[in-house]
Design an enzyme around this catalytic site. Sequence first.
Site, mmCIF file in Angstrom:
data_model
loop_
_atom_site.group_PDB
_atom_site.id
_atom_site.type_symbol
_atom_site.label_atom_id
_atom_site.label_comp_id
_atom_site.label_asym_id
_atom_site.label_seq_id
_atom_site.Cartn_x
_atom_site.Cartn_y
_atom_site.Cartn_z
ATOM 1 N N TRP A 1 0.843 -1.205 0.000
ATOM 2 C CA TRP A 1 0.000 0.000 0.000
ATOM 3 C C TRP A 1 0.875 1.250 0.000
ATOM 4 O O TRP A 1 0.648 2.191 -0.774
ATOM 5 C CB TRP A 1 -0.884 -0.055 1.246
ATOM 6 C CG TRP A 1 -2.069 0.853 1.254
ATOM 7 C CD1 TRP A 1 -2.636 1.495 0.192
ATOM 8 C CD2 TRP A 1 -2.852 1.198 2.403
ATOM 9 N NE1 TRP A 1 -3.724 2.216 0.607
ATOM 10 C CE2 TRP A 1 -3.877 2.048 1.947
ATOM 11 C CE3 TRP A 1 -2.781 0.864 3.751
ATOM 12 C CZ2 TRP A 1 -4.831 2.578 2.818
ATOM 13 C CZ3 TRP A 1 -3.738 1.380 4.610
ATOM 14 C CH2 TRP A 1 -4.746 2.237 4.148
ATOM 15 N N HIS B 1 12.728 -5.205 3.606
ATOM 16 C CA HIS B 1 12.277 -5.588 4.941
ATOM 17 C C HIS B 1 13.443 -5.663 5.912
ATOM 18 O O HIS B 1 13.265 -6.112 7.061
ATOM 19 C CB HIS B 1 11.559 -6.939 4.893
ATOM 20 C CG HIS B 1 10.231 -6.912 4.199
ATOM 21 N ND1 HIS B 1 9.269 -5.951 4.463
ATOM 22 C CD2 HIS B 1 9.694 -7.720 3.241
ATOM 23 C CE1 HIS B 1 8.197 -6.183 3.714
ATOM 24 N NE2 HIS B 1 8.438 -7.240 2.973
#
Length: 326
Positions: A68, A139
């Site tokens: 998103w 990440h």
Amino acid sequence: MHIQIERFDDELEDLIKKVYNNPFRSFVKMNGVTMSETHKKFSDAIENFQVRDDDVWVCSIPKSGTTWTQEMVWCIANDLDYERGKISLTDRFPYFDLSARSEWPAILKANPGIQIRREMVDSVNYVADLPSPRFIKTHLPFKFLPRQLRTGEKKPKIIYIARNAKDTCISRYHYCRITENLQGSFEDWCNLFLQGGVMYGPYWKHVLGYWEQRIEDNVLFLKYEDMKQDLPSVIKKTATFLGKNLTTDQLSSLTEHLSFESMKLNPAANNEDLIHLMKEITPSKFEGKFMRSGKINQWKSEMTPDMIERFDQWTRENLKGTGLSF
């Protein structure tokens, strides 16, 4: 950065083996962080990666709203070019440490007919060769980022997205259950999450590693819950950070484009191809989609009162004195 490998304690080691059922996944404790053993092969290339000042990095722990945020950032930075945005987000905004997650050569050997993206084998060099401006997803914890980022030698834009720990745990469970054929119970998974035995954990060390960098003028720290509750305000805040001005019509258009309903139907962003690929590699009896519900406070219906209290106590202990809250 010197890499030091440590042993998990026996209890955590046993829990990891109980929960995971993936022959291509092997975890190690690396500088206090649970990482894929494959990461060691790429650690030097990551450490010495040549950062550019016009890079844009979106960082997160998995299932915190990364996709998103990537779509929001890319659209703002590219003046809402929805036509070019029809290109897959994985091409527009590649995953920097993707090849360090799994043993892709072994996967290909075991699955000779499988089709994978070429950057899966060496995503670090793939990203290094991209033209500027590069949009990069990772990440990695802050302390695992390339040296030039950690030291401030280079000052690209860094956007970190964080999410309530309980909802992150639940969302990640449903995703990994599909893609990694998880064994054991949901309670087993929660225990693994709390003990930092899920990749890139411990959770709070990851979040706080970036939270501590928020004072830097090239770092923006966002919360998933704020995006859910007032997306236009977060869009405007991000646009200002990226040096962009949006008209009222542009803001309205982008808010609609980024709605959960629109994202779920957007083949360039909904990562359904990734779900299919992972299920080919590690067949699972579980079904589901990459974008499952996008809701906040899922924990109210999915966690037991005892588990909620354990998470809340753990959160209070880790956030005490930090100024961060959810």
